[in-house]
Design an enzyme around this catalytic site. Structure first.
Site, PDB file in Angstrom:
ATOM      1  N   ASP A 223       0.406  -1.105  -0.219  1.00  0.00           N
ATOM      2  CA  ASP A 223      -0.392  -0.094  -0.681  1.00  0.00           C
ATOM      3  C   ASP A 223       1.145   1.056  -0.273  1.00  0.00           C
ATOM      4  OD1 ASP A 223       0.987   0.576   2.642  1.00  0.00           O
ATOM      5  OD2 ASP A 223      -1.228  -0.002   3.722  1.00  0.00           O
TER       6      ASP A 223
ATOM      7  N   GLY B  93      -1.225   5.608   2.975  1.00  0.00           N
ATOM      8  CA  GLY B  93      -1.451   6.638   3.358  1.00  0.00           C
ATOM      9  C   GLY B  93      -2.819   6.228   3.905  1.00  0.00           C
TER      10      GLY B  93
ATOM     11  N   GLN C 189     -11.327   7.749  -4.687  1.00  0.00           N
ATOM     12  CA  GLN C 189     -11.916   8.177  -3.147  1.00  0.00           C
ATOM     13  C   GLN C 189     -13.170   8.623  -3.811  1.00  0.00           C
ATOM     14  OE1 GLN C 189     -11.045   6.692  -0.770  1.00  0.00           O
ATOM     15  NE2 GLN C 189      -8.716   6.777  -0.394  1.00  0.00           N
TER      16      GLN C 189
ATOM     17  N   ASP D 138      -7.955  -7.369   0.771  1.00  0.00           N
ATOM     18  CA  ASP D 138      -6.460  -7.689   1.548  1.00  0.00           C
ATOM     19  C   ASP D 138      -7.607  -7.568   3.018  1.00  0.00           C
ATOM     20  OD1 ASP D 138      -5.835  -5.531   3.552  1.00  0.00           O
ATOM     21  OD2 ASP D 138      -5.913  -4.427   1.000  1.00  0.00           O
TER      22      ASP D 138
END
EC number: 2.4.2.29
Length: 373
Positions: free
Chosen positions: A91, A94, A187, A264
């Site tokens: 990742d 963030g 997002q 995940d």
């Protein structure tokens, strides 16, 4: 990276695929065990491979702080460092910056924060996130994004989304490792129109895969499902689709129904260390007194190492005694359950029987064990 769709289910958006990276091939939909600090807690790489894991997740934030991405690079990269020869996704850092660290400033350039370990001040920008992930040498890297909190106003969610889009473009420009794929992150909070807007902008930039971020961050299950149903099927069909940090077995089933390929979550490993074990009928808390004399395995018919050898009574004893073996045995079982759940869904999709399988999944969970003491 090469991604191919092998089968689609006619009843929904569920799809069965195969993804190839520099470190091997794995089938989708897939669950990725989380190796936060270059380790899936309590298990060895050989045990993970024996469980059937073909890709794991590493956390850039944690590895940046300790032992440092430069050190990992000097020691041959993350695969060699942790002796894992299959695929790794990292990742961007963030999520951990926004959830663990004390944030000093969110700026156009990036985020200034204090380490949750020692309070030291650090900054992560799209460029430094890419540099770290390239030094780690993962097979799949994620763009640096702003993890949108919940709840936020529509105005802030839009501002945050647009910043993520700009950071994604900078991430792509800074990413120069050809053998490492780069995924963009959609997002927009719980606002589906913002999510779609973000996706359009990311597709214009162009990425190897696309993820939904900032789900399961406090919103209701209904809100999360609404975003999944509205946005996931619209992610580019030819690319891998990834929902980050999600979630429960039910979340995985609904994500697959909506066309998601990759998941995940720390849930199977974290819950194992807290004594919560997964079964087809739901979860059991192994510390409960009802299991003190229970000679049965966690789940009848389960083929995992734990269930083939040990009783609930023994596992309860280990957990209450705080024996390290409890964490290992519980983790082996929970990951076996999660990876087996994904295998069952892949099989159902290939047979064009996902809807029937899904109904059976929920029926089993309605037949839970009597309420625990």
């Amino acid at each position: 990276m090469d991604f191919r769709i092998i089968a689609r289910d006619a009843s929904c958006h569920a799809r069965r695929g195969r993804l190839r990276t520099a470190h091997g091939t794995f089938d989708t939909p897939v669950f990725m065990p989380v190796g936060t600090q270059a380790s899936v807690k309590s298990l060895s790489p050989d045990e993970l491979e024996d469980l059937g894991a073909h890709i794991i997740l590493g956390n850039t934030y944690h590895l940046l702080l300790r032992p440092g991405a430069e050190r990992v690079a000097r020691l041959g990269g993350l695969h060699r460092f942790m002796h894992w020869n299959r695929s790794i996704l990292t990742d961007s850092g963030g999520f951990q910056v926004f959830s663990l660290a004390r944030i000093n400033r969110i700026e156009e350039d990036g985020v200034v924060f204090q380490s949750h370990i020692d309070g030291a001040r650090h900054a992560i920008t799209p460029e430094t996130s890419m540099e770290c992930q390239m030094q780690l040498g993962s097979d799949i890297a994620m763009c640096f994004d702003e993890c949108t909190a919940y709840p936020v106003t529509y105005e802030y969610a839009r501002e945050s989304m647009l910043r993520t889009v700009r950071w994604a473009a900078r991430s792509k420009e800074a990413h120069t490792l050809p053998e490492q794929s780069l995924f963009g992150i959609v997002q927009g909070g719980v606002f589906c129109d913002l999510r779609r807007d973000c996706l359009e902008r990311l597709v214009e930039t162009g990425f190897d895969g696309y993820a939904l971020g900032s789900l399961s961050v406090g919103e209701s299950k209904e809100e999360m499902l609404s975003v999944l149903e509205a946005v996931a099927p619209g992610l580019p069909a030819a690319s891998p689709r990834y929902v980050m940090g999600v979630g429960t077995p039910e979340d995985l089933v609904e994500g697959v129904r909506c066309g998601v390929d990759m998941f995940d979550c720390v849930m199977p490993t974290r819950n194992a260390r807290n004594g919560m074990l997964f079964t087809v009928r739901g979860g059991i808390q192994i510390k409960n007194s009802r299991y003190a004399d229970d000679d049965r395995p966690i789940e009848e018919g389960c083929s995992c190492y734990t269930c083939r050898r040990f009783s609930r009574a023994y596992l309860r004893h280990l957990f209450l005694a705080r024996e390290l073996l409890a964490y290992r045995l519980n983790t082996l079982h929970n990951l076996h359950y999660y990876l087996g759940l994904m295998a069952a869904m892949r099989e159902a999709i290939e047979a064009n029987a996902f809807d029937r399988w899904r109904r059976s999944f929920y029926l089993d969970r309605e037949n839970r064990e009597p309420a625990e003491e």
